[in-house]
Design a protein around this motif. Structure first.
Motif, PDB file in Angstrom:
ATOM      1  N   ILE A  67      33.148  50.915  16.994  1.00 12.25           N
ATOM      2  CA  ILE A  67      31.884  51.453  16.481  1.00 12.25           C
ATOM      3  C   ILE A  67      30.750  50.538  16.926  1.00 12.25           C
ATOM      4  CG2 ILE A  67      30.571  52.088  14.422  1.00 12.25           C
ATOM      5  CD1 ILE A  67      33.199  52.522  12.980  1.00 12.25           C
ATOM      6  N   GLU A  68      29.729  51.153  17.506  1.00  9.76           N
ATOM      7  CA  GLU A  68      28.540  50.399  17.902  1.00  9.76           C
ATOM      8  C   GLU A  68      27.349  50.935  17.131  1.00  9.76           C
ATOM      9  OE1 GLU A  68      28.340  50.947  22.110  1.00  9.76           O
ATOM     10  OE2 GLU A  68      29.294  49.041  22.507  1.00  9.76           O
ATOM     11  N   ARG A  69      26.498  50.047  16.706  1.00  9.31           N
ATOM     12  CA  ARG A  69      25.300  50.469  15.970  1.00  9.31           C
ATOM     13  C   ARG A  69      24.066  50.025  16.750  1.00  9.31           C
ATOM     14  NH1 ARG A  69      25.297  49.306   9.789  1.00  9.31           N
ATOM     15  NH2 ARG A  69      26.732  51.052   9.915  1.00  9.31           N
ATOM     16  N   GLU A  70      23.074  50.932  16.788  1.00  6.25           N
ATOM     17  CA  GLU A  70      21.837  50.618  17.491  1.00  6.25           C
ATOM     18  C   GLU A  70      20.949  49.777  16.580  1.00  6.25           C
ATOM     19  OE1 GLU A  70      20.139  53.694  20.631  1.00  6.25           O
ATOM     20  OE2 GLU A  70      19.215  53.873  18.682  1.00  6.25           O
ATOM     21  N   VAL A  71      20.497  48.651  17.082  1.00  7.68           N
ATOM     22  CA  VAL A  71      19.681  47.740  16.275  1.00  7.68           C
ATOM     23  C   VAL A  71      18.373  47.462  17.008  1.00  7.68           C
ATOM     24  CG1 VAL A  71      19.569  45.443  15.261  1.00  7.68           C
ATOM     25  CG2 VAL A  71      21.735  46.667  15.303  1.00  7.68           C
ATOM     26  N   LEU A  72      17.272  47.523  16.251  1.00  3.41           N
ATOM     27  CA  LEU A  72      15.959  47.229  16.847  1.00  3.41           C
ATOM     28  C   LEU A  72      15.721  45.722  16.824  1.00  3.41           C
ATOM     29  CD1 LEU A  72      13.734  49.987  15.220  1.00  3.41           C
ATOM     30  CD2 LEU A  72      14.418  49.839  17.604  1.00  3.41           C
ATOM     31  N   ARG A  73      15.366  45.155  17.948  1.00  5.89           N
ATOM     32  CA  ARG A  73      15.056  43.730  18.033  1.00  5.89           C
ATOM     33  C   ARG A  73      13.608  43.574  18.492  1.00  5.89           C
ATOM     34  NH1 ARG A  73      19.278  42.126  15.239  1.00  5.89           N
ATOM     35  NH2 ARG A  73      21.251  41.951  16.363  1.00  5.89           N
ATOM     36  N   THR A  74      12.908  42.701  17.847  1.00 11.73           N
ATOM     37  CA  THR A  74      11.524  42.424  18.226  1.00 11.73           C
ATOM     38  C   THR A  74      11.427  40.988  18.701  1.00 11.73           C
ATOM     39  OG1 THR A  74      10.778  43.930  16.512  1.00 11.73           O
ATOM     40  CG2 THR A  74       9.144  42.475  17.443  1.00 11.73           C
ATOM     41  N   SER A  75      10.701  40.795  19.765  1.00 11.94           N
ATOM     42  CA  SER A  75      10.501  39.429  20.235  1.00 11.94           C
ATOM     43  C   SER A  75       9.014  39.210  20.499  1.00 11.94           C
ATOM     44  CB  SER A  75      11.310  39.175  21.511  1.00 11.94           C
ATOM     45  OG  SER A  75      10.835  39.972  22.555  1.00 11.94           O
ATOM     46  N   VAL A  76       8.527  38.111  20.009  1.00 15.83           N
ATOM     47  CA  VAL A  76       7.128  37.738  20.249  1.00 15.83           C
ATOM     48  C   VAL A  76       7.132  36.345  20.877  1.00 15.83           C
ATOM     49  CG1 VAL A  76       4.880  37.314  19.204  1.00 15.83           C
ATOM     50  CG2 VAL A  76       6.363  39.077  18.251  1.00 15.83           C
ATOM     51  N   VAL A  77       6.501  36.251  22.040  1.00 17.29           N
ATOM     52  CA  VAL A  77       6.467  34.986  22.761  1.00 17.29           C
ATOM     53  C   VAL A  77       5.013  34.627  23.018  1.00 17.29           C
ATOM     54  CG1 VAL A  77       7.169  33.766  24.855  1.00 17.29           C
ATOM     55  CG2 VAL A  77       8.670  35.505  23.856  1.00 17.29           C
ATOM     56  N   VAL A  78       4.668  33.379  22.804  1.00 17.07           N
ATOM     57  CA  VAL A  78       3.296  32.913  23.004  1.00 17.07           C
ATOM     58  C   VAL A  78       3.278  31.972  24.204  1.00 17.07           C
ATOM     59  CG1 VAL A  78       1.376  31.653  21.963  1.00 17.07           C
ATOM     60  CG2 VAL A  78       2.837  33.098  20.538  1.00 17.07           C
ATOM     61  N   GLY A  82      15.725  41.630  12.495  1.00 20.11           N
ATOM     62  CA  GLY A  82      15.231  42.964  12.813  1.00 20.11           C
ATOM     63  C   GLY A  82      15.790  44.013  11.883  1.00 20.11           C
ATOM     64  N   GLU A  83      15.273  45.209  12.058  1.00 21.60           N
ATOM     65  CA  GLU A  83      15.646  46.313  11.175  1.00 21.60           C
ATOM     66  C   GLU A  83      16.647  47.200  11.895  1.00 21.60           C
ATOM     67  OE1 GLU A  83      13.411  50.030   9.127  1.00 21.60           O
ATOM     68  OE2 GLU A  83      12.267  48.243   9.578  1.00 21.60           O
ATOM     69  N   GLU A  84      17.708  47.487  11.185  1.00 21.14           N
ATOM     70  CA  GLU A  84      18.735  48.297  11.814  1.00 21.14           C
ATOM     71  C   GLU A  84      18.390  49.767  11.690  1.00 21.14           C
ATOM     72  OE1 GLU A  84      22.571  47.351  10.410  1.00 21.14           O
ATOM     73  OE2 GLU A  84      22.531  45.316  11.186  1.00 21.14           O
ATOM     74  N   SER A  85      18.734  50.488  12.723  1.00 20.38           N
ATOM     75  CA  SER A  85      18.550  51.934  12.673  1.00 20.38           C
ATOM     76  C   SER A  85      19.891  52.590  12.899  1.00 20.38           C
ATOM     77  CB  SER A  85      17.555  52.390  13.743  1.00 20.38           C
ATOM     78  OG  SER A  85      18.096  52.172  15.007  1.00 20.38           O
ATOM     79  N   ALA A  86      20.033  53.790  12.342  1.00 22.14           N
ATOM     80  CA  ALA A  86      21.322  54.478  12.451  1.00 22.14           C
ATOM     81  C   ALA A  86      21.558  54.893  13.897  1.00 22.14           C
ATOM     82  CB  ALA A  86      21.337  55.696  11.562  1.00 22.14           C
ATOM     83  N   VAL A  89      30.300  46.931  15.302  1.00 27.98           N
ATOM     84  CA  VAL A  89      30.493  46.945  13.861  1.00 27.98           C
ATOM     85  C   VAL A  89      31.990  46.973  13.583  1.00 27.98           C
ATOM     86  CG1 VAL A  89      30.021  48.222  11.734  1.00 27.98           C
ATOM     87  CG2 VAL A  89      28.341  48.184  13.565  1.00 27.98           C
ATOM     88  N   GLU A  90      32.378  46.243  12.555  1.00 29.02           N
ATOM     89  CA  GLU A  90      33.807  46.206  12.211  1.00 29.02           C
ATOM     90  C   GLU A  90      34.297  47.602  11.841  1.00 29.02           C
ATOM     91  OE1 GLU A  90      35.527  43.519   9.454  1.00 29.02           O
ATOM     92  OE2 GLU A  90      34.318  41.836  10.166  1.00 29.02           O
ATOM     93  N   SER A  91      35.469  47.933  12.336  1.00 28.55           N
ATOM     94  CA  SER A  91      36.018  49.245  12.054  1.00 28.55           C
ATOM     95  C   SER A  91      37.371  49.097  11.376  1.00 28.55           C
ATOM     96  CB  SER A  91      36.157  50.027  13.370  1.00 28.55           C
ATOM     97  OG  SER A  91      36.911  51.184  13.164  1.00 28.55           O
ATOM     98  N   ASP A  92      37.670  50.012  10.452  1.00 29.68           N
ATOM     99  CA  ASP A  92      38.967  49.991   9.769  1.00 29.68           C
ATOM    100  C   ASP A  92      40.091  50.379  10.712  1.00 29.68           C
ATOM    101  OD1 ASP A  92      37.603  49.298   7.520  1.00 29.68           O
ATOM    102  OD2 ASP A  92      37.410  51.361   6.782  1.00 29.68           O
ATOM    103  N   ASP A  93      39.746  51.192  11.690  1.00 30.25           N
ATOM    104  CA  ASP A  93      40.747  51.670  12.632  1.00 30.25           C
ATOM    105  C   ASP A  93      40.735  50.768  13.870  1.00 30.25           C
ATOM    106  OD1 ASP A  93      42.418  52.985  14.271  1.00 30.25           O
ATOM    107  OD2 ASP A  93      41.369  54.925  14.225  1.00 30.25           O
ATOM    108  N   ALA A  94      41.890  50.201  14.200  1.00 28.71           N
ATOM    109  CA  ALA A  94      41.950  49.277  15.339  1.00 28.71           C
ATOM    110  C   ALA A  94      41.679  49.985  16.653  1.00 28.71           C
ATOM    111  CB  ALA A  94      43.322  48.600  15.378  1.00 28.71           C
ATOM    112  N   ASP A  95      41.920  51.293  16.708  1.00 26.49           N
ATOM    113  CA  ASP A  95      41.721  52.042  17.954  1.00 26.49           C
ATOM    114  C   ASP A  95      40.296  52.567  18.093  1.00 26.49           C
ATOM    115  OD1 ASP A  95      44.379  51.647  18.560  1.00 26.49           O
ATOM    116  OD2 ASP A  95      45.005  53.453  17.472  1.00 26.49           O
ATOM    117  N   THR A  96      39.498  52.371  17.081  1.00 26.81           N
ATOM    118  CA  THR A  96      38.128  52.902  17.116  1.00 26.81           C
ATOM    119  C   THR A  96      37.121  51.764  17.239  1.00 26.81           C
ATOM    120  OG1 THR A  96      38.806  54.699  15.668  1.00 26.81           O
ATOM    121  CG2 THR A  96      36.443  54.356  15.909  1.00 26.81           C
TER     122      THR A  96
END
Lengths: 214, 106
Positions: free
Chosen positions: A182-193, A210-214, A173-180
């Motif tokens: 930030i990673e965000r946990e994101v739920l990904r769903t995959s359906v394969v037939v 997908g839906e993002e989670s904190a 995730v973009e951060s205002d601080d260049a030295d910081t």
């Protein structure tokens, strides 16, 4: 306060000398003493157990000595009994039968406690049963959430295997601080037939990322 | 293929697979045998509310933690109150925002 046949006092002498102090011992008054040879030992519990050889020796001597009879009136300052801690009082034997203890542990032991069971065997692993029959909208949600997994579908002579799963990804995730960073946990769903006749694989597009989670 | 096309093509097979994998607790058989008499209620449930009330009451019997989810105005309060009554609960605490207190006067 310990009521005991006098000759048995020596058996407990080491334990008593380690855990108690301030001993006073009296034999039962007659005719009870003549009939039962019992004595009464008063002592107060030590704050911390520590072996006392001198006290042990004294108790062993008392187990065979001629003790004064229990007086009708107190001869020393009364002992103060501490207040009981709040909560239920449990009376339990010091000794137990292993088979009975095992049966009790199976019935009410820690393994039978739901709080622990849910920690060790999470609820997710239990079979899910919806309360009411599911509608088409629920089906789409189930598929999108990856619940429809390893399911064989037969429709109009076509047999397909559905593989769905949900996994987490870390997204920068973009951060205002260049030295910081930030990673965000994101739920990904995959359906394969998988088409079992042709072996063709087709990815079902979820229509979103997908839906993002904190 | 997107999700809509997938459901259009395999909808019936998916429905059969889901029922097989996740059998509902409340179904037509349970409706007949659950024994909850809705005539005891002062207000007559409308449409699907009757099934929702029986199913929720059944769930309360099986597990006190039960959620009722529905669109606004679909009768969630009525379903919850009626289900609690039919399940045998006689003292019910209703927690709600102050502006919906009139809705709670069932």
């Amino acid at each position: 306060m310990f009521l005991v046949p006098q000759h048995r006092l020596a058996v407990s002498a080491r334990y008593l000398a380690s855990h108690y102090a301030g001993y006073r011992a009296y034999r039962f008054p007659d005719p009870e003493y003549a009939a039962f040879r019992q004595i009464v030992l008063f002592a107060t519990r030590k704050g911390q157990a520590a072996h006392d050889p001198a006290a042990q020796a004294q108790l062993e001597v008392w187990s065979a000595a001629d003790l004064p009879p229990l007086p009708d009136e107190p001869t020393a300052a009364p002992l103060r009994v501490p207040a009981l801690p709040a909560g239920e009082i449990l009376f339990a034997a010091l000794f137990f039968e292993a088979t009975q203890a095992a049966a009790e542990a199976r019935r009410r032991g820690v393994w039978a406690q739901p709080q622990l069971a849910e920690q060790i065997w999470p609820v997710e692993e239990r079979p899910v049963r919806p309360l009411m029959p599911l509608r088409k909208g629920h089906l789409a949600l189930l598929i999108a959430a990856g619940f429809l997994n390893n399911v064989l579908l037969c429709q109009d002579d076509q047999r397909v295997l559905v593989k769905g799963r949900t996994h987490k990804e870390l997204v920068l995730v973009e951060s205002d601080d260049a030295d910081t960073q930030i990673e965000r946990e994101v739920l990904r769903t995959s359906v394969v037939v998988l088409d079992l006749a042709t072996g063709a694989l087709e990815v079902v597009d979820q229509g979103g990322r997908g839906e993002e989670s904190a | 293929m997107n999700l809509g096309e997938f459901l259009t093509r395999y909808g019936d097979a998916v429905a059969a697979a889901v029922v097989r994998t996740y059998p509902p607790v409340y179904d037509a058989e349970t409706r007949r045998t659950c024994g909850f008499d809705l005539r005891r209620l002062l207000r007559r449930p409308l449409g699907g509310q009757a099934d929702a009330i029986r199913a929720t009451a059944l769930s309360l019997r099986l597990n006190p933690g039960t959620n009722v989810v529905g669109e606004m105005g679909s009768g969630k309060s009525l379903v919850a109150a009626a289900a609690a009554y039919l399940a045998g609960y006689r003292r019910v605490l209703v927690v709600c925002p102050p502006h919906v207190r009139r809705v709670g006067a069932i």
